[in-house]
Enzyme design. Structure first.
Site, PDB file in Angstrom:
ATOM      1  N   ASN A  10      11.524   1.890  15.275  1.00 15.34           N
ATOM      2  CA  ASN A  10      12.357   1.173  14.305  1.00 15.34           C
ATOM      3  C   ASN A  10      12.723   2.172  13.213  1.00 15.34           C
ATOM      4  OD1 ASN A  10      13.601  -0.513  12.531  1.00 15.34           O
ATOM      5  ND2 ASN A  10      11.766  -1.706  12.010  1.00 15.34           N
ATOM      6  N   TRP A  11      13.928   2.688  13.316  1.00 18.31           N
ATOM      7  CA  TRP A  11      14.355   3.716  12.342  1.00 18.31           C
ATOM      8  C   TRP A  11      14.687   3.128  10.978  1.00 18.31           C
ATOM      9  CZ3 TRP A  11      18.342   7.159  15.444  1.00 18.31           C
ATOM     10  CH2 TRP A  11      17.633   7.987  16.337  1.00 18.31           C
ATOM     11  N   LYS A  12      14.871   1.802  10.930  1.00 14.59           N
ATOM     12  CA  LYS A  12      15.283   1.153   9.675  1.00 14.59           C
ATOM     13  C   LYS A  12      16.551   1.840   9.143  1.00 14.59           C
ATOM     14  CE  LYS A  12      10.498  -0.093   9.111  1.00 14.59           C
ATOM     15  NZ  LYS A  12       9.411  -0.545   8.263  1.00 14.59           N
ATOM     16  N   HIS A  93      12.380  -9.350  11.475  1.00 17.99           N
ATOM     17  CA  HIS A  93      11.545  -8.311  10.846  1.00 17.99           C
ATOM     18  C   HIS A  93      11.204  -8.738   9.414  1.00 17.99           C
ATOM     19  CE1 HIS A  93      10.233  -4.556   9.105  1.00 17.99           C
ATOM     20  NE2 HIS A  93       9.974  -4.163  10.343  1.00 17.99           N
ATOM     21  N   GLU A  95      11.133  -7.207   6.721  1.00 17.12           N
ATOM     22  CA  GLU A  95      12.066  -6.734   5.676  1.00 17.12           C
ATOM     23  C   GLU A  95      13.308  -7.634   5.633  1.00 17.12           C
ATOM     24  OE1 GLU A  95      12.117  -2.668   7.009  1.00 17.12           O
ATOM     25  OE2 GLU A  95      10.005  -2.544   6.441  1.00 17.12           O
ATOM     26  N   GLU A 165       3.426  -7.923  13.290  1.00 19.63           N
ATOM     27  CA  GLU A 165       3.428  -6.891  12.256  1.00 19.63           C
ATOM     28  C   GLU A 165       2.893  -7.485  10.950  1.00 19.63           C
ATOM     29  OE1 GLU A 165       6.519  -3.612  13.150  1.00 19.63           O
ATOM     30  OE2 GLU A 165       7.557  -5.275  12.218  1.00 19.63           O
ATOM     31  N   GLY A 171       4.415   0.177   6.555  1.00 17.39           N
ATOM     32  CA  GLY A 171       4.817   1.234   5.645  1.00 17.39           C
ATOM     33  C   GLY A 171       3.786   1.549   4.574  1.00 17.39           C
ATOM     34  N   SER A 211       2.137   0.675  10.297  1.00 21.16           N
ATOM     35  CA  SER A 211       1.448   1.961  10.133  1.00 21.16           C
ATOM     36  C   SER A 211       0.778   2.440  11.421  1.00 21.16           C
ATOM     37  CB  SER A 211       0.445   1.898   8.975  1.00 21.16           C
ATOM     38  OG  SER A 211       1.131   1.660   7.754  1.00 21.16           O
ATOM     39  N   GLY A 232       7.568   2.296  12.919  1.00 17.35           N
ATOM     40  CA  GLY A 232       8.543   2.653  11.897  1.00 17.35           C
ATOM     41  C   GLY A 232       8.418   4.117  11.519  1.00 17.35           C
ATOM     42  N   GLY A 233       7.675   4.397  10.444  1.00 21.48           N
ATOM     43  CA  GLY A 233       7.582   5.756   9.899  1.00 21.48           C
ATOM     44  C   GLY A 233       7.294   6.826  10.942  1.00 21.48           C
TER      45      GLY A 233
HETATM   46  P1  PGA Z   1       5.715   1.279   9.861  1.00 20.19           P
HETATM   47  O1  PGA Z   1       6.852   0.178  10.158  1.00 20.19           O
HETATM   48  O2  PGA Z   1       5.286   1.815  11.211  1.00 20.19           O
HETATM   49  O3  PGA Z   1       6.416   2.317   9.026  1.00 20.19           O
HETATM   50  O4  PGA Z   1       4.618   0.590   9.162  1.00 20.19           O
HETATM   51  C1  PGA Z   1       6.744  -0.697  11.257  1.00 20.19           C
HETATM   52  C2  PGA Z   1       7.891  -1.668  11.224  1.00 20.19           C
HETATM   53  O5  PGA Z   1       8.284  -2.104  10.137  1.00 20.19           O
HETATM   54  O6  PGA Z   1       8.436  -2.045  12.283  1.00 20.19           O
END
Ligand code: PGA
Length: 247
Positions: A10-12, A93, A95, A165, A171, A211, A232-233
């Site tokens: 997930n590059w966001k 998601h 966010e 999640e 994050g 994470s 994500g990250g």
């Molecule tokens: P993260 O994000 O790995 O940076 O915690 C995961 C996500 O939001 O899908």
């Protein structure tokens, strides 16, 4: 020890076009062990899809709107994604839920629209910290899943991917322990098999996200009901993401 079946990056809202193409080019000659999906900014989906030559890689949108077309400035539709051969989309998601106020009702409409057009939603859910501190995380997550599927008649668990999640882990560098994640995944698995007794439970895919990285993924993915990761990250650097694919 089991391993994961699926990893999703997930590059966001990250990467320029140049960075995005470098990432995809890195995978041209890499043999990947499992299906690998990149949820890229929608602006890049067509270009990356045409550029990619690795048969294990596909692309996902990070969001869509449930209506087929019309006056919805700024949104993208399922027919648009299908016309570019994009077969996956992240839905719900945290966010989107928190920053863009997406409700359970809207998420249910999006999931129903995806399933009726044969696009696979990666249905995301997870509890905030205050709910976990009260010990209410399982009821909270199961209620999120129930309302997300409220408008949908599932014919097969292959029609979607589930992604747990916990919001406090996204994050933050604070991952759920393998025991915490496995307990939740098992509860989700049991709730799904009870709710849909006619469907094949072996087709259930529940990813863990929050994470997840090279230090903790092997222990998370070794759990029986954790079927892979939504990352994500740690998905932003190609070498790291390749490492996560190989666990
Ligand atoms: P993260 O994000 O790995 O940076 O915690 C995961 C996500 O939001 O899908």
């Amino acid at each position: 020890m089991s391993s994961s079946n699926l990893v999703i990056a997930n590059w966001k809202m990250n990467k320029t076009w140049e960075e995005a193409t470098e990432f995809v080019d890195f995978f041209l000659d890499k043999s990947l062990d499992k299906p690998t999906i990149i949820a890229a900014p929608s602006l890049y989906l067509q270009g990356l899809h045409l550029r990619n030559k690795n048969p294990q890689i596909s692309f996902a949108a990070q969001n869509l709107y449930f209506e087929e077309k019309g006056a919805f400035t700024g949104e993208i539709s399922i027919p648009m994604l299908k016309s570019l051969s994009i077969g996956y989309v992240l839905i719900g998601h945290s966010e989107r839920r928190q920053i863009f106020q997406e409700s359970d009702e809207l998420i249910a409409k999006k999931i129903a629209a995806c399933l009726s057009h044969q696009i696979i939603p990666v249905f995301c859910f997870g509890e905030p910290l205050e709910i976990r501190e009260k010990g209410q995380e399982i009821d909270y997550v199961l209620a999120q899943i129930k309302s997300g599927l409220a408008l949908t008649q599932l014919n097969s668990f292959k029609q979607l991917v589930f992604a747990y999640e916990p919001i406090w882990a996204i994050g933050t560098g604070r991952t759920a322990s393998k025991e915490q994640a496995q307990e939740m995944h098992l509860n989700i698995f049991n709730a799904l098999t009870a709710e849909y007794p006619k469907l094949n439970p072996e087709e259930i895919t529940i990813l863990y996200g929050g994470s997840c990285n090279l230090d903790n993924a092997a222990s998370l993915f070794s759990q029986p009901n954790i079927n892979g990761g939504l990352i994500g990250g740690a998905s932003l650097i190609a070498e790291q993401f390749l490492g996560l694919n190989q666990i």
